[in-house]
Design a protein around this motif. Structure first.
Motif, PDB file in Angstrom:
ATOM      1  N   LEU A  52       0.814  -1.212   0.000  1.00 47.52           N
ATOM      2  CA  LEU A  52       0.000   0.000   0.000  1.00 47.52           C
ATOM      3  C   LEU A  52       0.850   1.265   0.000  1.00 47.52           C
ATOM      4  CD1 LEU A  52      -2.771  -0.996   2.596  1.00 47.52           C
ATOM      5  CD2 LEU A  52      -2.996  -0.879   0.096  1.00 47.52           C
ATOM      6  N   ASP A  53       2.042   1.171   0.572  1.00 46.43           N
ATOM      7  CA  ASP A  53       2.904   2.351   0.717  1.00 46.43           C
ATOM      8  C   ASP A  53       3.573   2.749  -0.588  1.00 46.43           C
ATOM      9  OD1 ASP A  53       4.341   4.349   2.358  1.00 46.43           O
ATOM     10  OD2 ASP A  53       6.094   3.127   1.890  1.00 46.43           O
ATOM     11  N   SER A  54       3.969   1.754  -1.408  1.00 45.12           N
ATOM     12  CA  SER A  54       4.672   2.075  -2.646  1.00 45.12           C
ATOM     13  C   SER A  54       4.522   0.925  -3.638  1.00 45.12           C
ATOM     14  CB  SER A  54       6.156   2.342  -2.371  1.00 45.12           C
ATOM     15  OG  SER A  54       6.776   1.187  -1.828  1.00 45.12           O
ATOM     16  N   PRO A  55       4.607   1.192  -4.931  1.00 42.34           N
ATOM     17  CA  PRO A  55       4.487   0.124  -5.922  1.00 42.34           C
ATOM     18  C   PRO A  55       5.642  -0.867  -5.813  1.00 42.34           C
ATOM     19  CG  PRO A  55       4.226   2.300  -6.927  1.00 42.34           C
ATOM     20  CD  PRO A  55       4.754   2.525  -5.548  1.00 42.34           C
ATOM     21  N   GLY A  56       5.353  -2.128  -6.132  1.00 42.92           N
ATOM     22  CA  GLY A  56       6.397  -3.134  -6.108  1.00 42.92           C
ATOM     23  C   GLY A  56       6.045  -4.291  -5.185  1.00 42.92           C
ATOM     24  N   VAL A  81      12.197   1.919  -2.709  1.00 43.67           N
ATOM     25  CA  VAL A  81      11.309   2.055  -3.863  1.00 43.67           C
ATOM     26  C   VAL A  81      11.677   0.987  -4.890  1.00 43.67           C
ATOM     27  CG1 VAL A  81      10.946   4.516  -3.500  1.00 43.67           C
ATOM     28  CG2 VAL A  81      12.855   3.748  -4.934  1.00 43.67           C
ATOM     29  N   HIS A  82      10.703   0.589  -5.672  1.00 46.88           N
ATOM     30  CA  HIS A  82      10.953  -0.418  -6.693  1.00 46.88           C
ATOM     31  C   HIS A  82      11.966   0.128  -7.704  1.00 46.88           C
ATOM     32  CE1 HIS A  82      10.239  -3.986  -8.943  1.00 46.88           C
ATOM     33  NE2 HIS A  82       9.750  -3.352  -9.996  1.00 46.88           N
ATOM     34  N   GLY A  83      12.964  -0.674  -8.051  1.00 48.44           N
ATOM     35  CA  GLY A  83      14.002  -0.232  -8.974  1.00 48.44           C
ATOM     36  C   GLY A  83      15.124   0.527  -8.305  1.00 48.44           C
ATOM     37  N   ALA A  84      15.252   0.375  -6.985  1.00 50.07           N
ATOM     38  CA  ALA A  84      16.275   1.119  -6.244  1.00 50.07           C
ATOM     39  C   ALA A  84      17.679   0.756  -6.695  1.00 50.07           C
ATOM     40  CB  ALA A  84      16.124   0.867  -4.747  1.00 50.07           C
ATOM     41  N   GLU A  86      18.800   0.210  -9.619  1.00 54.90           N
ATOM     42  CA  GLU A  86      19.191   0.963 -10.814  1.00 54.90           C
ATOM     43  C   GLU A  86      19.668   2.366 -10.454  1.00 54.90           C
ATOM     44  OE1 GLU A  86      16.533  -0.946 -10.588  1.00 54.90           O
ATOM     45  OE2 GLU A  86      17.193  -2.506 -11.983  1.00 54.90           O
ATOM     46  N   ARG A  87      19.275   2.881  -9.297  1.00 56.76           N
ATOM     47  CA  ARG A  87      19.685   4.229  -8.871  1.00 56.76           C
ATOM     48  C   ARG A  87      20.951   4.211  -8.030  1.00 56.76           C
ATOM     49  NH1 ARG A  87      15.125   7.439  -5.958  1.00 56.76           N
ATOM     50  NH2 ARG A  87      16.803   8.986  -6.101  1.00 56.76           N
ATOM     51  N   LEU A  88      21.499   3.034  -7.797  1.00 55.94           N
ATOM     52  CA  LEU A  88      22.652   2.909  -6.904  1.00 55.94           C
ATOM     53  C   LEU A  88      23.873   3.638  -7.459  1.00 55.94           C
ATOM     54  CD1 LEU A  88      23.470   1.714  -4.228  1.00 55.94           C
ATOM     55  CD2 LEU A  88      24.055  -0.410  -5.391  1.00 55.94           C
ATOM     56  N   GLN A  89      24.052   3.581  -8.762  1.00 55.65           N
ATOM     57  CA  GLN A  89      25.214   4.238  -9.363  1.00 55.65           C
ATOM     58  C   GLN A  89      25.224   5.742  -9.083  1.00 55.65           C
ATOM     59  OE1 GLN A  89      27.799   3.059 -10.782  1.00 55.65           O
ATOM     60  NE2 GLN A  89      27.360   1.003 -11.558  1.00 55.65           N
ATOM     61  N   GLU A  90      24.068   6.385  -9.212  1.00 56.98           N
ATOM     62  CA  GLU A  90      24.028   7.842  -9.044  1.00 56.98           C
ATOM     63  C   GLU A  90      24.211   8.262  -7.588  1.00 56.98           C
ATOM     64  OE1 GLU A  90      19.642   9.404  -8.892  1.00 56.98           O
ATOM     65  OE2 GLU A  90      19.720   7.804 -10.401  1.00 56.98           O
ATOM     66  N   LEU A  91      24.019   7.319  -6.651  1.00 64.57           N
ATOM     67  CA  LEU A  91      24.159   7.637  -5.229  1.00 64.57           C
ATOM     68  C   LEU A  91      25.427   7.055  -4.617  1.00 64.57           C
ATOM     69  CD1 LEU A  91      20.459   6.936  -4.163  1.00 64.57           C
ATOM     70  CD2 LEU A  91      21.511   9.175  -4.563  1.00 64.57           C
ATOM     71  N   PRO A 104      23.604   7.431   4.461  1.00 65.66           N
ATOM     72  CA  PRO A 104      22.788   8.144   5.439  1.00 65.66           C
ATOM     73  C   PRO A 104      21.593   8.818   4.767  1.00 65.66           C
ATOM     74  CG  PRO A 104      25.129   8.600   5.777  1.00 65.66           C
ATOM     75  CD  PRO A 104      25.015   7.857   4.480  1.00 65.66           C
ATOM     76  N   ASP A 105      20.409   8.670   5.362  1.00 64.78           N
ATOM     77  CA  ASP A 105      19.182   9.269   4.813  1.00 64.78           C
ATOM     78  C   ASP A 105      19.007   8.908   3.344  1.00 64.78           C
ATOM     79  OD1 ASP A 105      18.619  10.574   7.288  1.00 64.78           O
ATOM     80  OD2 ASP A 105      20.056  12.134   6.758  1.00 64.78           O
ATOM     81  N   ASP A 106      19.177   7.647   3.047  1.00 65.84           N
ATOM     82  CA  ASP A 106      19.069   7.156   1.675  1.00 65.84           C
ATOM     83  C   ASP A 106      17.710   7.536   1.092  1.00 65.84           C
ATOM     84  OD1 ASP A 106      18.933   5.617  -0.697  1.00 65.84           O
ATOM     85  OD2 ASP A 106      20.195   4.052   0.176  1.00 65.84           O
ATOM     86  N   PRO A 107      17.685   8.327  -0.008  1.00 70.24           N
ATOM     87  CA  PRO A 107      16.406   8.776  -0.572  1.00 70.24           C
ATOM     88  C   PRO A 107      15.589   7.649  -1.193  1.00 70.24           C
ATOM     89  CG  PRO A 107      18.231   9.382  -2.012  1.00 70.24           C
ATOM     90  CD  PRO A 107      18.840   8.853  -0.747  1.00 70.24           C
ATOM     91  N   ARG A 108      16.192   6.481  -1.380  1.00 71.33           N
ATOM     92  CA  ARG A 108      15.459   5.364  -1.976  1.00 71.33           C
ATOM     93  C   ARG A 108      14.609   4.611  -0.963  1.00 71.33           C
ATOM     94  NH1 ARG A 108      19.989   1.718  -3.922  1.00 71.33           N
ATOM     95  NH2 ARG A 108      20.757   2.341  -1.875  1.00 71.33           N
ATOM     96  N   VAL A 109      14.834   4.851   0.325  1.00 73.59           N
ATOM     97  CA  VAL A 109      14.099   4.143   1.371  1.00 73.59           C
ATOM     98  C   VAL A 109      12.692   4.718   1.487  1.00 73.59           C
ATOM     99  CG1 VAL A 109      14.033   3.531   3.816  1.00 73.59           C
ATOM    100  CG2 VAL A 109      16.223   3.639   2.609  1.00 73.59           C
ATOM    101  N   THR A 110      11.694   3.850   1.540  1.00 76.03           N
ATOM    102  CA  THR A 110      10.308   4.285   1.641  1.00 76.03           C
ATOM    103  C   THR A 110       9.970   4.698   3.068  1.00 76.03           C
ATOM    104  OG1 THR A 110       9.529   2.042   2.126  1.00 76.03           O
ATOM    105  CG2 THR A 110       9.667   2.678  -0.200  1.00 76.03           C
TER     106      THR A 110
END
Length: 266
Positions: A52-56, A81-84, A86-91, A104-110
């Motif tokens: 319910l919180d996020s798709p995936g 978030v789903h597909g996190a 794939e965003r690992l390289q940019e972070l 710290p404060d990973d923006p991918r965490v729901t």
């Protein structure tokens, strides 16, 4: 040395060790079944909340290296978030850890993911890894494929940390989980493997309860953290030494793609 020529003391020692490991596995199965049954309603609620919180999907399968280098899928509740991946390289430049990802404060965490990580509830599905024999209730930290880039040898079967099954909880998890230094995690793992006993497992399980209840999971300290190893007087067990590759952080980015490739093959 042929078995017939082994000293009696060595035979007795091996027999006792085998009996202790059998008890350890019996406790894994017994307590794992009990924990799985008791926590099943909570896990169903958590899985619903994640959807319910996020798709995936509710579950995430992470590739880990088990006993003697065997690869297995470790189950966790999805906290990102789903597909996190794939965003690992940019972070990657925000990662403060060697040998694993700790941002710290990973923006991918729901939203619910932060709560699950705080109380280590995202790891509840690993109970079924314990029942399947991939893991133990207590053991060394589950090793991911990044570890290949931080030791001098790529021979997993000869890595002393892999002599025992990884644990749902362990010495590092209850002593220095927020410490991002790879070399400190290695020391805790080696100390556990070299000094393992049923009593040590019992102490670690007892220390796990306040760590979970107080919500100490999911914290990330900066790279300047002081290791608690010295304060705990753990040392290196029997003196086994694993040399650490100090430029591991630079290699982490290149390792990410290989981890994704291997995970896709299983």
């Amino acid at each position: 040395m042929p078995a017939a020529m082994e000293p009696r003391s060595l035979k007795d020692s091996r027999r006792r060790a085998g009996a202790a490991l059998l008890i350890k596995r019996s406790l894994d199965v017994t307590l794992g079944i009990a924990l799985g049954i008791v926590m099943l309603p909570a896990m169903l609620v958590i899985a619903t909340a994640i959807r319910l919180d996020s798709p995936g999907p509710a579950l995430f399968r992470a590739k880990r290296i088990g006993r003697n280098g065997a690869l297995f899928s470790m189950y966790k509740f999805r906290t990102m978030v789903h597909g996190a991946e794939e965003r690992l390289q940019e972070l990657a430049h925000l990662n403060v850890a060697n040998g694993m990802v700790k941002i710290p404060d990973d923006p991918r965490v729901t939203r619910i993911g932060r709560w699950l990580r705080r109380f280590s509830l995202d790891e509840l599905p690993q109970v079924y890894n314990v029942l399947l024999g991939h893991m133990s209730l207590v053991g060394p930290r589950p090793h991911d494929l990044y570890d290949l880039y931080h030791v001098t040898s790529n021979d997993w079967e000869n890595d002393p940390r892999l002599r025992m099954k990884p644990g749902l909880t362990g010495l590092w998890q209850v002593s220095a989980r927020s410490d991002p230094k790879f070399e400190n995690r290695v020391r805790f793992d080696l100390h556990y493997v070299n000094n393992w006993s049923l009593l040590l497992d019992a102490k670690i399980l007892a220390r796990t309860i306040p760590v979970v209840v107080l919500g100490e999971g999911g914290k990330v300290n900066g790279p300047a953290i002081r290791s608690s190893i010295d304060g705990a007087s753990l040392g290196h067990g029997n003196g086994t030494d694993i040399r650490i590759n100090l430029d591991a952080h630079r290699r982490t980015t290149s390792a990410m793609q290989e981890v994704a490739d291997v995970a896709g093959q299983h």
